[in-house]
Design a protein around this motif. Structure first.
Motif, PDB file in Angstrom:
ATOM      1  N   THR A  59      -2.104  -1.977  27.660  1.00 20.55           N
ATOM      2  CA  THR A  59      -1.969  -2.475  26.294  1.00 20.55           C
ATOM      3  C   THR A  59      -0.531  -2.926  26.094  1.00 20.55           C
ATOM      4  O   THR A  59       0.406  -2.249  26.526  1.00 20.55           O
TER       5      THR A  59
ATOM      6  N   PHE B 141       2.430  -3.381  23.621  1.00 21.61           N
ATOM      7  CA  PHE B 141       2.892  -2.874  22.332  1.00 21.61           C
ATOM      8  C   PHE B 141       4.137  -3.650  21.892  1.00 21.61           C
ATOM      9  O   PHE B 141       5.116  -3.746  22.644  1.00 21.61           O
TER      10      PHE B 141
ATOM     11  N   THR C 126       5.275   8.283  28.819  1.00 20.67           N
ATOM     12  CA  THR C 126       4.023   7.795  29.420  1.00 20.67           C
ATOM     13  C   THR C 126       3.907   8.102  30.912  1.00 20.67           C
ATOM     14  O   THR C 126       2.812   7.988  31.469  1.00 20.67           O
TER      15      THR C 126
ATOM     16  N   PRO D 222      -3.504   5.469  27.337  1.00 21.39           N
ATOM     17  CA  PRO D 222      -3.906   5.151  25.962  1.00 21.39           C
ATOM     18  C   PRO D 222      -3.046   5.865  24.915  1.00 21.39           C
ATOM     19  O   PRO D 222      -2.779   7.063  25.026  1.00 21.39           O
ATOM     20  N   PHE D 223      -2.600   5.078  23.951  1.00 24.14           N
ATOM     21  CA  PHE D 223      -1.788   5.584  22.835  1.00 24.14           C
ATOM     22  C   PHE D 223      -2.201   4.829  21.580  1.00 24.14           C
ATOM     23  O   PHE D 223      -2.465   3.624  21.655  1.00 24.14           O
ATOM     24  N   THR D 224      -2.206   5.480  20.447  1.00 22.05           N
ATOM     25  CA  THR D 224      -2.232   4.709  19.207  1.00 22.05           C
ATOM     26  C   THR D 224      -0.800   4.229  19.004  1.00 22.05           C
ATOM     27  O   THR D 224       0.158   4.893  19.436  1.00 22.05           O
ATOM     28  N   PRO D 225      -0.618   3.070  18.349  1.00 18.36           N
ATOM     29  CA  PRO D 225       0.746   2.581  18.130  1.00 18.36           C
ATOM     30  C   PRO D 225       1.626   3.609  17.413  1.00 18.36           C
ATOM     31  O   PRO D 225       2.791   3.794  17.757  1.00 18.36           O
ATOM     32  N   PHE D 226       1.052   4.314  16.443  1.00 20.70           N
ATOM     33  CA  PHE D 226       1.844   5.287  15.688  1.00 20.70           C
ATOM     34  C   PHE D 226       2.317   6.430  16.583  1.00 20.70           C
ATOM     35  O   PHE D 226       3.481   6.816  16.552  1.00 20.70           O
ATOM     36  N   ARG D 227       1.425   6.937  17.421  1.00 17.23           N
ATOM     37  CA  ARG D 227       1.789   8.044  18.307  1.00 17.23           C
ATOM     38  C   ARG D 227       2.850   7.596  19.302  1.00 17.23           C
ATOM     39  O   ARG D 227       3.790   8.337  19.600  1.00 17.23           O
TER      40      ARG D 227
ATOM     41  N   CYS E 138       5.539  -0.340  15.410  1.00 23.19           N
ATOM     42  CA  CYS E 138       4.893  -0.505  16.716  1.00 23.19           C
ATOM     43  C   CYS E 138       3.465  -0.963  16.461  1.00 23.19           C
ATOM     44  O   CYS E 138       2.786  -0.398  15.596  1.00 23.19           O
ATOM     45  N   GLU E 139       3.040  -1.986  17.185  1.00 19.71           N
ATOM     46  CA  GLU E 139       1.643  -2.418  17.037  1.00 19.71           C
ATOM     47  C   GLU E 139       1.125  -2.931  18.384  1.00 19.71           C
ATOM     48  O   GLU E 139       1.898  -3.411  19.217  1.00 19.71           O
ATOM     49  N   ALA E 140      -0.179  -2.816  18.571  1.00 23.43           N
ATOM     50  CA  ALA E 140      -0.813  -3.373  19.768  1.00 23.43           C
ATOM     51  C   ALA E 140      -0.984  -4.867  19.543  1.00 23.43           C
ATOM     52  O   ALA E 140      -1.411  -5.298  18.461  1.00 23.43           O
TER      53      ALA E 140
END
Lengths: 248, 248
Positions: free
Chosen positions: A2, A4, A39, A69-74, A93-95
């Motif tokens: 992904t 980011f 990561t 895998p990460f959510t952008p916030f995490r 942070c955003e995908a």
């Protein structure tokens, strides 16, 4: 994988610059080290601009490709936790799509340069502004600046270390205004040459002090000769403010 | 002997406080050492306020009595030259009457407290604001603050180390407003108790986070009990802004 997209804020003082360098700390290394710790992956950071040693950012954009895998916030929270105590923070942070590139997709860059126009030494603003003790005529600086707006050969305002293929750039905006004892210079373009903002600010400061006539800025530009540069402003006062992307 | 009134700006981070202390650097010592180097005289500095360790000043007033003849401008320039590299600057200097006293003639003091209300760690603002990550309701903080305006017994908002003879003070103004991710709290009074501003800010922040009902600020004040204090805000966000003198 992904991709980011990150928005970074940093104090440039302790860094040799944004880009990774062999001989000292960089913003890129700080972020990549944090990403590795978070990561377990060696990711390469790409950024909208390559700011010099001592130059700050309020809204630098960058990207990292991460497999885990990460959510952008995490991811943002984890990077911020690992970045301490380096003065670099991830503000957002955003995908994004794989074809979004922090550097190559960027269609606009904005800087602000802060001059502290006062006799007394800087205290709270130390390292955060360029101190000029001689009174500056901000209105004259603004008028002189307009000669630089538009598409020009900016060879005069380009570092000898500049790696750009061409000295031709289109400067969209160069505005000077006073706020109390601060003189603020805002510069906007699709892209800038190495040292271009600092070189333009240096010459405008000479106009502001009365050491250069307003027309000398246009003459220096027309000369297309680095020897005609009056003054290169120090990095302390320079801030990368924002990067523009299509559709944002 | 000439009495010189000074306006001082300083970054409080490296100091144990404004007042001279046995166990570490102080703003008073920095200025007195500079004055000794410039004049050859051991002068005592008196200031409008005695700010704590880490508290900053944008416009602290102080005075020094100097026997050697100086124009105010020359004294200011010489002090600034000697103050380096300490982050203390003399912004203005003037000769005043012998009965003008930076502390005892002062009839008003104004502070601003800066809260950086964001999740991302501070970079350029590090040490210059208090970071509160939980979203703050600045309007609720402002409403709650109005219960503190006026003449009250501020025992709840007073440090146990406070040396004031009485806990009675008249708070003239306490205003809270948001500017982007900064929440600014302005406080004005003839004088303040030790830790009063930081204690008021701490309780208002609890209101802003929703951990205190607005009415709890008034209840804490009425209790006249330090145990009722919810939170003492850190020094980083506090700035002494100005001192007021009759006839100025």
């Amino acid at each position: 994988m992904t991709r980011f997209a990150l928005t970074l804020e940093f104090d440039g003082a302790p860094f040799m610059g944004l880009q990774r360098q062999a001989h000292g700390p960089s913003v890129q290394q700080a972020v990549e080290d944090a990403a590795l710790a978070v990561t377990g992956e060696a990711a390469t950071m790409h950024a909208a601009g390559r700011t010099d040693a001592g130059v700050h950012a309020l809204g630098m954009r960058a990207h990292l490709d991460i497999a885990k895998p990460f959510t952008p916030f995490r991811l943002m929270e984890a990077l911020n936790a690992r970045l301490r105590p380096a003065p670099v923070a991830v503000l957002s942070c955003e995908a994004v799509d794989d074809d979004w590139h922090a550097r190559f997709s960027c269609t606009g860059r904005a800087y602000v340069y802060r001059i502290a126009n006062r006799r007394a030494p800087l205290t709270l603003e130390r390292g955060k502004a360029w101190q000029v003790t001689k009174p500056l005529d901000a209105a004259a600086m603004h008028r002189a600046a307009q000669a630089l707006v538009g598409r020009h050969d900016f060879t005069t305002f380009r570092s000898v270390h500049c790696q750009a293929a061409s000295p031709l750039k289109t400067l969209d905006r160069l505005a000077v205004r006073r706020e109390g004892d601060m003189v603020l210079i805002e510069a906007e373009a699709r892209s800038f040459l190495h040292h271009q903002v600092r070189s333009m600010v240096g010459c405008l400061a000479l106009v502001g002090m009365g050491r250069w006539a307003e027309g000398q800025v246009a003459a220096a530009l027309a000369a297309r000769d680095r020897q005609m540069l009056g003054l290169n402003a120090p990095p302390d006062g320079l801030y990368f403010v924002r990067a523009v992307y299509p559709g944002e």
